[in-house]
Design a protein around this motif. Structure first.
Motif, PDB file in Angstrom:
ATOM      1  N   ALA A  53       1.087  -1.217  -0.048  1.00  0.00           N
ATOM      2  CA  ALA A  53       0.042   0.022   0.081  1.00  0.00           C
ATOM      3  C   ALA A  53       0.727   1.128  -0.020  1.00  0.00           C
ATOM      4  N   GLU A  54       1.863   1.241   0.815  1.00  0.00           N
ATOM      5  CA  GLU A  54       2.767   2.246   0.721  1.00  0.00           C
ATOM      6  C   GLU A  54       3.616   2.734  -0.517  1.00  0.00           C
ATOM      7  N   ASN A  55       3.995   1.571  -1.290  1.00  0.00           N
ATOM      8  CA  ASN A  55       4.629   1.569  -2.501  1.00  0.00           C
ATOM      9  C   ASN A  55       3.498   2.228  -3.783  1.00  0.00           C
ATOM     10  N   LEU A  56       2.133   1.789  -3.426  1.00  0.00           N
ATOM     11  CA  LEU A  56       1.187   2.117  -4.339  1.00  0.00           C
ATOM     12  C   LEU A  56       0.720   3.623  -4.052  1.00  0.00           C
ATOM     13  N   ILE A  58      -1.605   3.926  -1.781  1.00  0.00           N
ATOM     14  CA  ILE A  58      -3.081   3.901  -1.631  1.00  0.00           C
ATOM     15  C   ILE A  58      -3.230   3.209  -0.291  1.00  0.00           C
ATOM     16  N   THR A  59      -4.491   2.970   0.118  1.00  0.00           N
ATOM     17  CA  THR A  59      -4.690   2.259   1.409  1.00  0.00           C
ATOM     18  C   THR A  59      -4.719   0.866   1.126  1.00  0.00           C
ATOM     19  N   LYS A  60      -4.539   0.009   2.358  1.00  0.00           N
ATOM     20  CA  LYS A  60      -4.460  -1.605   2.187  1.00  0.00           C
ATOM     21  C   LYS A  60      -6.058  -1.896   1.434  1.00  0.00           C
ATOM     22  N   SER A  61      -7.082  -1.123   1.905  1.00  0.00           N
ATOM     23  CA  SER A  61      -8.611  -1.548   1.548  1.00  0.00           C
ATOM     24  C   SER A  61      -8.852  -1.305  -0.145  1.00  0.00           C
TER      25      SER A  61
END
Lengths: 212, 212
Positions: A53-56, A58-61
């Motif tokens: 999520a950090e690399n993207l 965006i959030t995990k959800s």
């Protein structure tokens, strides 16, 4: 870089779903591409959904809207690599004509898949087999290797490949040479995939020595 | 499998110290051999002194009698691999006679070191360069590769190696083939190190095609 028809259809479905939810910029394929880079950098097991999520950014959800689990990302990535490799063997040119020409066709095709799907094949080659998904992929990779080994045997029986070297050693060294390409090849660099395939085939079949 | 004279002397010193302390069965070299196997299995960074102690069946403080830190184990292991490789280049046969014979001597020697010091070279080849010790080792590995690349250039200039393939590609593929041996070679198995070296040299220099 579509993988199987099923995966491509699923990716298209996910992408439109994502767009409906107003998250432009990512679809399943782009999430997958970034995930594979992170897996290759940190190792699959060391990569949590939180790191992804950090690399993207965006959030995990948000990731879960694209793919149900980390395992599914791995499965899709490996399908991309293995589907490409298996398609080479399923081409008619891999089973018609003299065996050494079949072998050459398959090795060229393997190099092409490797250079075009470099991060995916890199992930496949680094698998350790710690999960069911990895073991399934390794079984398919062994089956691929086995079919290439049979082509080496056939070319040897036909007399077009030298018979003074153990065929298993020959196959191991062929794969060793080809698979090592993932460690240094830069897509978009000075050596085109076709040039690389020509060079590898020339060296492996005809050797480095100049002929006088 | 001694590494440098210095390391061997140090190992001998540690061994007698260990015996004085009543811990027979382990000396620095045997601790090192087990540590390298654990590093290769779990990765250097993921291996704590606690995991090492568990694998050795001794306490952490007992390990510290043999070696001051985990980093020193890594340094000794990499010295074993790199010292062996550099000794090949320092042999007179690596710098006298026709360049293709020098190259052949160096490649044979590299294969010999690789098969005789397999776990140590495996560790070297898997380094990522996250610490100073790793970066130093990678610099020495690059210097080794660079010297072999110069032999490829020289053999090409002498006309004994074909000139239609980029020398950098040639060098990459040579190392790719040789380094891939660590992934499958079983010391003590059916293929002797000398047989393997013969096979690799035959394929790389003369190719797989039979000559009629």
């Amino acid at each position: 870089m579509p993988s199987t028809p099923a995966a491509a259809a699923s990716a298209a479905g996910e992408a439109s779903a994502a767009n409906r939810r107003g998250r432009p910029g990512y679809d399943q394929q782009s999430v997958l591409a970034i995930a594979v880079d992170v897996f290759n950098k940190h190792g699959y097991e060391a990569t949590s959904m939180g790191i992804l999520a950090e690399n993207l950014g965006i959030t995990k959800s948000a990731i879960y809207h694209h793919v149900p689990s980390k395992g599914d990302l791995l499965r899709l990535a490996l399908e991309n690599a293995l589907g490409g490799l298996e398609a080479v063997l399923d081409d008619a040119r891999a089973s018609t004509g003299p065996a050494d020409e079949q072998l050459e066709f398959v090795l060229r095709g393997t190099i092409k898949v490797l250079t075009e799907r470099l991060p995916f094949v890199t992930l496949l080659l680094r698998l350790r087999g710690n999960t069911e998904i990895e073991r399934d992929a390794l079984a398919r990779r062994r089956e691929f290797d086995h079919r290439v080994a049979k082509l080496v045997d056939a070319a040897r029986s036909e007399g077009s490949l030298r018979s003074d070297i153990d065929p298993r050693t020959t196959t191991r060294l062929l794969f060793g040479t080809i698979n090592s390409i993932v460690e240094w090849y830069k897509p978009g660099g000075p050596i085109s995939p076709d040039q690389l395939a020509d060079d590898v085939i020339s060296i492996m079949f005809d050797g480095l020595h100049s002929r006088s």
